[in-house]
Design a protein around this motif. Structure first.
Motif, mmCIF file in Angstrom:
data_model
loop_
_atom_site.group_PDB
_atom_site.id
_atom_site.type_symbol
_atom_site.label_atom_id
_atom_site.label_comp_id
_atom_site.label_asym_id
_atom_site.label_seq_id
_atom_site.Cartn_x
_atom_site.Cartn_y
_atom_site.Cartn_z
ATOM 1 N N UNK A 1 61.050 0.427 77.350
ATOM 2 C CA UNK A 1 60.522 0.485 75.981
ATOM 3 C C UNK A 1 61.631 0.926 75.037
ATOM 4 N N UNK A 2 61.654 0.377 73.826
ATOM 5 C CA UNK A 2 62.730 0.679 72.905
ATOM 6 C C UNK A 2 62.238 1.300 71.603
ATOM 7 N N UNK A 3 61.031 0.994 71.193
ATOM 8 C CA UNK A 3 60.440 1.643 70.029
ATOM 9 C C UNK A 3 59.486 2.720 70.507
ATOM 10 N N UNK A 4 59.497 3.875 69.837
ATOM 11 C CA UNK A 4 58.527 4.911 70.177
ATOM 12 C C UNK A 4 57.148 4.446 69.777
ATOM 13 N N UNK A 5 56.122 4.930 70.500
ATOM 14 C CA UNK A 5 54.752 4.515 70.211
ATOM 15 C C UNK A 5 54.366 4.815 68.773
ATOM 16 N N UNK A 6 54.912 5.910 68.224
ATOM 17 C CA UNK A 6 54.557 6.282 66.855
ATOM 18 C C UNK A 6 55.036 5.259 65.842
ATOM 19 N N UNK A 7 56.044 4.461 66.211
ATOM 20 C CA UNK A 7 56.569 3.453 65.291
ATOM 21 C C UNK A 7 55.836 2.131 65.405
ATOM 22 N N UNK A 8 54.893 2.037 66.333
ATOM 23 C CA UNK A 8 54.157 0.801 66.551
ATOM 24 C C UNK A 8 52.736 0.918 66.008
ATOM 25 N N UNK A 9 52.151 -0.204 65.585
ATOM 26 C CA UNK A 9 50.758 -0.176 65.121
ATOM 27 C C UNK A 9 49.784 -0.089 66.298
ATOM 28 N N UNK A 10 49.574 1.128 66.793
ATOM 29 C CA UNK A 10 48.699 1.351 67.946
ATOM 30 C C UNK A 10 47.606 2.339 67.561
ATOM 31 N N UNK A 11 46.335 1.966 67.697
ATOM 32 C CA UNK A 11 45.215 2.849 67.383
ATOM 33 C C UNK A 11 45.224 4.055 68.317
ATOM 34 N N UNK A 12 44.825 5.201 67.770
ATOM 35 C CA UNK A 12 44.864 6.450 68.515
ATOM 36 C C UNK A 12 44.095 6.369 69.822
ATOM 37 N N UNK A 20 49.329 3.358 80.218
ATOM 38 C CA UNK A 20 49.035 2.838 81.554
ATOM 39 C C UNK A 20 49.592 1.419 81.727
ATOM 40 N N UNK A 21 49.471 0.607 80.679
ATOM 41 C CA UNK A 21 49.983 -0.769 80.747
ATOM 42 C C UNK A 21 51.498 -0.763 80.903
ATOM 43 N N UNK A 22 52.176 0.051 80.099
ATOM 44 C CA UNK A 22 53.635 0.088 80.150
ATOM 45 C C UNK A 22 54.140 0.727 81.441
ATOM 46 N N UNK A 23 53.312 1.585 82.037
ATOM 47 C CA UNK A 23 53.702 2.217 83.301
ATOM 48 C C UNK A 23 53.657 1.228 84.466
#
Length: 610
Positions: A1-12, A20-23
């Motif tokens: 992964x290269x972008x932190x989750x906080x920088x992506x449009x991801x619902x809380x 889990x998906x990225x793992x």
């Protein structure tokens, strides 16, 4: 992964599932994750179910008598045979008629349903009703059934229908055939219709009007660095809705939905993430290629003692997306004698008029083109066979001498995508050469253009061997079935692979001298492309076969023309070589078969053709 989750449009609420998906794999990166709601339609339905019970002795005898007696008996006749009061027989037949095992008329006749149950040693019980619910899901485009009603809940999420056109056409449940209802109940996993056990849904009716219910779903945009591919998933928790996911990917490919509007995911974000991952991959790949180059250089240096003058090492250049089609076209246009292509699939989107025109242009220059295709283990299992119209157009491409320039065959059981031109250039990678759709958004296609000689040679030997094996099979089938066309196809493949000597040996071995004109045309193309030398031993062998040919042969005219052209092609490059082929014995055969006239001299014959 290269972008932190906080920088992506991801619902809380989805962050845990994203982790889990990225793992699951280091190559997976969730670029966006958003929750939506969408509407289902629910219709209450009552179904009538008929189940079997084991028949008693008297019921079994009555049914068996109705089936086996000729003519079928009446109740009174059957009572007389059994020595019973007819009231016992009539009471039982009344019961069997109420269960639709016997027809209502006399004499006794077993219904089709009655025979079905009788074969299982049973009779049906009176039907009973059960209420179930038909659920129409616009995302799956299916009707399913469940035993419990959906719960009415308030879901404060964006409506997916505000971003995507969803077909909310409500199926008229009441108008569906009973058979379709039975199949849908079975597919839904309800143990209500099990024909093999005698449990059958015999009828149904709609109990009330259709209601709307809301369901929560999640949308994920996932980039897979290993496959270099962007995908869209629709989920309900951990359950992936495959059909809905495929549908959204198709809409996205066709440019009918916007990821920016749908989940606030910009093209810039996609490109940034993708490039960051691929840059890391490229660094690793280039390091491996550099090792290959260095090893090849060391091998060359040891063999020749030269290093500074080494020029032929070649290189491996990575191509991406829009570069690929441009280089593909350039490489094909550069061909001087031979092109080998393997593509799992072939379609009209690529093999269009522009591509066919290019192939004809190459054929006019004397370039052979071999195309292998197929991914399934058996040809009949291919889900995307070559369209017949594409086959017909490829077959129409001929050399100036009328031979099929393009040979294409199902080889199967391979997912490789390769192009090899003149044994000098090798294109390999993820790009589907003859079936690429040209997606709306780049799919991250990656191809290497390799010109390292020993690497190209390895790739060529592997692919050429597959074509050679196929040619051998065609030849054997042609001999077995006396199929002239199959034999010609085999010869053309051998000619395209520069194996004219093998083709000639097979002709000689099987006394198929009528194929000599075809071989001469193959040899002529080899001479023009400078892949076949005029002093090849094959020409002396071919000339020795003239003594087996009669002037009366049906193919004599093509043979005459073929030898005139071949000797002429040799003479243009080396008149002395051509003259040496025309020994006294050969010249006598030329005169006998009127390839030349008695008044001709060998020198004049050569001079005339130069």
């Amino acid at each position: 992964m290269f972008l932190a989750s906080s920088a992506k449009p991801i619902d809380e609420n989805l962050k845990k599932l994203v982790d889990e998906i990225e793992a699951q794999s280091r190559s997976l990166s969730v670029l966006a994750a958003r929750e939506f709601r969408y509407s289902l339609r629910q219709t209450p339905v009552e179904v009538n179910i008929k189940e079997p019970r084991q028949f008693n002795v008297l019921e079994e005898f009555i049914i068996r008598a109705a089936i086996e007696f000729q003519p079928p008996p009446t109740e009174d006749e059957l009572a007389s045979v059994l020595g019973l009061d007819s009231i016992f027989i009539k009471t039982t037949t009344t019961t069997l008629r109420s269960l639709q095992t016997l027809s209502p008329t006399s004499p006794l006749t077993v219904t089709a349903e009655g025979r079905l149950f009788y074969e299982k040693g049973s009779v049906p019980q009176p039907p009973y009703p059960i209420q179930i619910y038909a659920i129409t899901d616009p995302l799956s485009d299916k009707i399913t059934f469940q035993s419990e009603s959906l719960n009415e809940t308030t879901i404060n999420l964006p409506d997916l229908a505000d971003f995507i056109t969803i077909d909310h056409t409500i199926a008229d449940i009441a108008s569906l055939p009973l058979e379709e209802i039975q199949k849908s109940i079975q597919a839904s996993g309800l143990a209500l219709h099990i024909p093999e056990e005698g449990k059958i849904v015999t009828s149904y009716k709609v109990l009330a009007s259709t209601q709307k219910f809301w369901r929560k779903i999640s949308l994920f945009v996932i980039f897979d660095a290993l496959e270099d591919k962007l995908s869209i998933q629709i989920r309900n928790g951990k359950q992936i809705f495959e059909s809905a996911s495929n549908w959204l990917e198709l809409l996205h490919t066709d440019g009918k939905i916007s990821l920016q509007a749908l989940c606030k995911l910009s093209t810039e974000t996609i490109n940034f993430e993708r490039q960051a991952i691929l840059n890391q991959k490229n660094t690793e790949i280039e390091a491996r290629l550099e090792k290959i180059r260095q090893k090849a250089l060391e091998t060359y240096t040891k063999a020749t003692g030269e290093r500074d003058n080494y020029k032929a090492l070649g290189e491996a250049v990575q191509l991406r997306d829009g570069q690929i089609s441009l280089v593909f076209s350039e490489v094909l246009n550069s061909a001087k004698s031979q092109i080998l292509i393997y593509s799992p699939w072939v379609n009209q989107a690529v093999v269009n008029e522009k591509f066919l025109t290019l192939l004809q242009k190459l054929a006019n220059r004397g370039v052979w083109i071999l195309i292998g295709h197929g991914i399934a283990r058996r040809q009949e299992d291919e889900d995307k066979p070559i369209p017949p119209e594409v086959e017909k157009k490829l077959q129409a491409i001929k050399t100036p001498d009328g031979l099929p320039s393009v040979q294409f065959f199902w080889l199967g059981d391979s997912h490789v995508k390769e192009v090899i031109v003149d044994k000098e250039i090798h294109l390999c990678g993820s790009h589907n050469w003859l079936s690429y759709r040209g997606d709306y958004l780049p799919r991250g296609e990656s191809v290497y253009k390799v010109t390292i000689p020993h690497q190209v040679q390895k790739a060529y030997e592997f692919l050429a061997n597959r074509f050679q094996n196929h040619a051998q099979k065609l030849w054997k089938n042609g001999l077995k079935n006396r199929d002239y066309q199959l034999a010609v196809e085999s010869l053309c493949v051998w000619g395209a692979l520069g194996m004219e000597d093998i083709a000639l040996k097979e002709i000689q071995k099987n006394n198929l001298f009528e194929l000599l004109p075809v071989w001469l045309n193959l040899a002529l193309q080899g001479l023009k492309s400078k892949n076949l030398s005029g002093d090849s031993a094959s020409f002396k062998t071919a000339l020795s076969l003239l003594s087996h040919v009669s002037i009366e042969e049906a193919f004599i005219e093509q043979l005459q023309q073929g030898w005139r052209k071949v000797i002429g092609a040799i003479a243009i490059n080396n008149p002395e070589t051509a003259l040496n082929l025309l020994s006294d014995e050969v010249w006598a055969q030329f005169i006998r078969l009127t390839i030349v006239q008695e008044s001709d001299s060998r020198n004049d014959f050569i001079l005339y053709r130069t």
